[in-house]
Design a protein around this motif. Sequence first.
Motif, PDB file in Angstrom:
ATOM      1  N   LEU A 158       0.825  -1.105  -0.033  1.00  0.00           N
ATOM      2  CA  LEU A 158      -0.093   0.021  -0.037  1.00  0.00           C
ATOM      3  C   LEU A 158       0.749   1.407   0.002  1.00  0.00           C
ATOM      4  N   SER A 159       2.061   1.200   0.526  1.00  0.00           N
ATOM      5  CA  SER A 159       3.020   2.316   0.570  1.00  0.00           C
ATOM      6  C   SER A 159       3.211   2.739  -0.716  1.00  0.00           C
ATOM      7  N   TYR A 160       3.284   2.107  -1.978  1.00  0.00           N
ATOM      8  CA  TYR A 160       3.435   2.463  -3.178  1.00  0.00           C
ATOM      9  C   TYR A 160       2.465   3.362  -3.785  1.00  0.00           C
ATOM     10  N   PHE A 161       1.362   3.340  -3.126  1.00  0.00           N
ATOM     11  CA  PHE A 161       0.519   4.439  -3.646  1.00  0.00           C
ATOM     12  C   PHE A 161       0.313   5.868  -2.856  1.00  0.00           C
ATOM     13  N   ASN A 162       1.088   6.039  -1.935  1.00  0.00           N
ATOM     14  CA  ASN A 162       0.934   7.155  -1.071  1.00  0.00           C
ATOM     15  C   ASN A 162       2.361   7.787  -0.833  1.00  0.00           C
ATOM     16  N   GLY A 163       3.475   7.087  -1.508  1.00  0.00           N
ATOM     17  CA  GLY A 163       4.526   7.857  -1.289  1.00  0.00           C
ATOM     18  C   GLY A 163       5.405   7.558   0.217  1.00  0.00           C
ATOM     19  N   LYS A 164       4.791   6.738   0.723  1.00  0.00           N
ATOM     20  CA  LYS A 164       5.252   6.194   2.046  1.00  0.00           C
ATOM     21  C   LYS A 164       6.445   4.845   1.969  1.00  0.00           C
ATOM     22  N   VAL A 165       6.830   4.458   2.920  1.00  0.00           N
ATOM     23  CA  VAL A 165       7.610   3.263   2.780  1.00  0.00           C
ATOM     24  C   VAL A 165       6.806   1.988   3.416  1.00  0.00           C
ATOM     25  N   PRO A 166       7.309   0.509   3.068  1.00  0.00           N
ATOM     26  CA  PRO A 166       6.434  -0.488   3.402  1.00  0.00           C
ATOM     27  C   PRO A 166       6.369  -0.602   5.037  1.00  0.00           C
ATOM     28  N   SER A 167       7.604  -0.294   5.892  1.00  0.00           N
ATOM     29  CA  SER A 167       7.359  -0.476   6.945  1.00  0.00           C
ATOM     30  C   SER A 167       6.759   0.616   7.934  1.00  0.00           C
ATOM     31  N   ASP A 168       6.156   1.469   7.584  1.00  0.00           N
ATOM     32  CA  ASP A 168       5.074   2.526   7.961  1.00  0.00           C
ATOM     33  C   ASP A 168       3.929   1.664   8.527  1.00  0.00           C
ATOM     34  N   LYS A 169       3.533   2.055   9.921  1.00  0.00           N
ATOM     35  CA  LYS A 169       2.455   1.461  10.387  1.00  0.00           C
ATOM     36  C   LYS A 169       1.174   1.934   9.607  1.00  0.00           C
ATOM     37  N   ALA A 170       0.484   0.782   9.685  1.00  0.00           N
ATOM     38  CA  ALA A 170      -1.108   1.048   9.096  1.00  0.00           C
ATOM     39  C   ALA A 170      -2.075   1.007  10.033  1.00  0.00           C
ATOM     40  N   ILE A 171      -2.073   0.237  10.979  1.00  0.00           N
ATOM     41  CA  ILE A 171      -3.140  -0.054  12.237  1.00  0.00           C
ATOM     42  C   ILE A 171      -2.434  -0.824  13.024  1.00  0.00           C
ATOM     43  N   ASP A 172      -2.889  -0.342  14.314  1.00  0.00           N
ATOM     44  CA  ASP A 172      -2.574  -1.201  15.473  1.00  0.00           C
ATOM     45  C   ASP A 172      -3.691  -1.485  16.440  1.00  0.00           C
ATOM     46  N   MET A 173      -3.808  -2.519  17.426  1.00  0.00           N
ATOM     47  CA  MET A 173      -5.095  -2.928  18.167  1.00  0.00           C
ATOM     48  C   MET A 173      -4.642  -3.494  19.289  1.00  0.00           C
ATOM     49  N   THR A 174      -5.354  -3.347  20.512  1.00  0.00           N
ATOM     50  CA  THR A 174      -4.875  -3.791  21.569  1.00  0.00           C
ATOM     51  C   THR A 174      -6.425  -3.898  22.388  1.00  0.00           C
ATOM     52  N   GLY A 175      -6.434  -5.029  23.421  1.00  0.00           N
ATOM     53  CA  GLY A 175      -7.707  -5.287  24.124  1.00  0.00           C
ATOM     54  C   GLY A 175      -7.648  -6.285  25.104  1.00  0.00           C
ATOM     55  N   ASP A 176      -8.499  -6.501  26.106  1.00  0.00           N
ATOM     56  CA  ASP A 176      -8.486  -7.586  27.011  1.00  0.00           C
ATOM     57  C   ASP A 176      -9.873  -7.883  27.184  1.00  0.00           C
TER      58      ASP A 176
END
Length: 417
Positions: A180-198
Amino acid sequence: MNNKQRSLLAMSVFFACGAQSAGFQVAEHSASGLGRAFAGEGVVADNASVLARNPAAMTLFDKAAFSGALSFVDPEVDVYDVQNKEQSSDIAPTQIVPAAYYIRPIDEKWAWGVGLFSNYGVATDYPTDISAGDMAGHTSLKSVNLNPNIAYRLNEQWSFGLGLNLVYAEAELTRHLGELSYFNGKVPSDKAIDMTGDTFGYGWNAALMFELNENYRVSLAYRSAVDLDFDDGTFRDYTGKYIQNGQPSVTGKLAVKLPAIFELSGFYQLTPDWAVHYSWQRTDWSSFTELKATSNDCKDGVCFEKPEHYKDNDRLSIGATYSFNSDWTFRAGYAFDEQAGKPTLSIPDSDRHWYSAGVTYQWTDNLSIDAGFALVMSEKGNFTEKGSGAAAALGERRFESTGKAYISALQLNYQFN
C-alpha cells in the motif's frame, strides 16, 4: 478493508502453521501427555493434569495430588511470497506455556479439583518491511483458563464430572503498509493500524468415564464454546482511511468465539508393564464463521468484517507406556491433526503429524518428574491472497508455507499423604 480484517484474524489465530494444533488451539497441557502425543489424555490419570481433559477422572485419585508443567514451543515456520520473491523466515517466536492442577478427594464418591491452563493462544512476528505487510505483522493473543471442577462416582463403572471455565484473554496486533505504501509515497514498514484489548469469557465442561475393569477404561468429555467480547479494544488508524472525523484512535467492539471441543479417550493395560492409549478429538471450528469489529466512529459503523471458511476438524492419536521398573516409565506416541481452515497468509493452516516421546522418574514415593518431547511436522502449503484497497489492483498473490515445531516440556507431580 482487508488489511484490518486479516489483522484481527491473526490476532486470534496463528499456530495453525505448524507449531501446535489446528486453528489457534493449544494442546500443551502436560509433559506426561506430550510424551504420548496426548493419546488417552482424558483417562490415563497418571497425575493431576488429567483435569485439563476430563474432570470425571478425578474419582480415580484416593489422595490429593498436584501437577505443575512448563511447555516450550519452538516453531520454525517460513512463508514465501512467490510474486515478490520475499522470504519471511521463522515468523513464530518461541513460547512458554505454563499449567497447574490440583485434585482432592472428598470421600469415596466425591472429588474436586482446579486447573489453570490455556486452550487457545497465538504469537507471530513477520518482518515490518515485507510487501504483504498489510496482511501480516506482529500478533499476540494470550489466554488463561481457570477451571474449577467437581466429580461424582455413581458405582464401580461410572463416574461423572462437571466444571466451569473462566477465561481471560489479552490481544495485541500491529500491521504495516506493505505494498500500500507504493500508492502514497511512504515506505512499506510504516504502520497502518494497531489494536489492543483484553476481556473475560465464560463456559462450562462436562465428562463421563466408564471402567470396564481395572485394565480398561474410556471417557467422553465436552468443553463448551467461549465467547470473547472485546468491547473496549483500542483501534488506531495511521492512514486516516478507516476512522471518520480524523480521529487517531477509537474504542471498538470485537467478538471472537473459541470453539467447543469434544474428546473420546481410551486406556488399556495390556500387561503389568505395557499400556496403550488412544484419543479422538473433534473441535467445532465450523462455528467460527466471521470476524467483525464495529464502532460508531468507523465508517458505516463497521471497522472491519471478514467471513471465515472453517470446518470441524479431527485430531487422532495413539500412544504406549512402558513401566521399566518402579523408578522409570517411558512413553511414545503419534498424532494426526487435521487442517481446520482455508489457508491464508495469517493462517497458513495445514495437516500436521506429531511424533512424541517421554519419560517419568519417580524421585520419591510422593514426588515424580515428567519430561516430554514432540516433533510436529506440517505439510507444505500453497495458497493465494488478495491485497486491500489500492493494492487490490495488483490482483491475487501466491504464497508457500513450510513449518515444523519442536515442543519440550517438564512437569513436577506431588501426591500428598
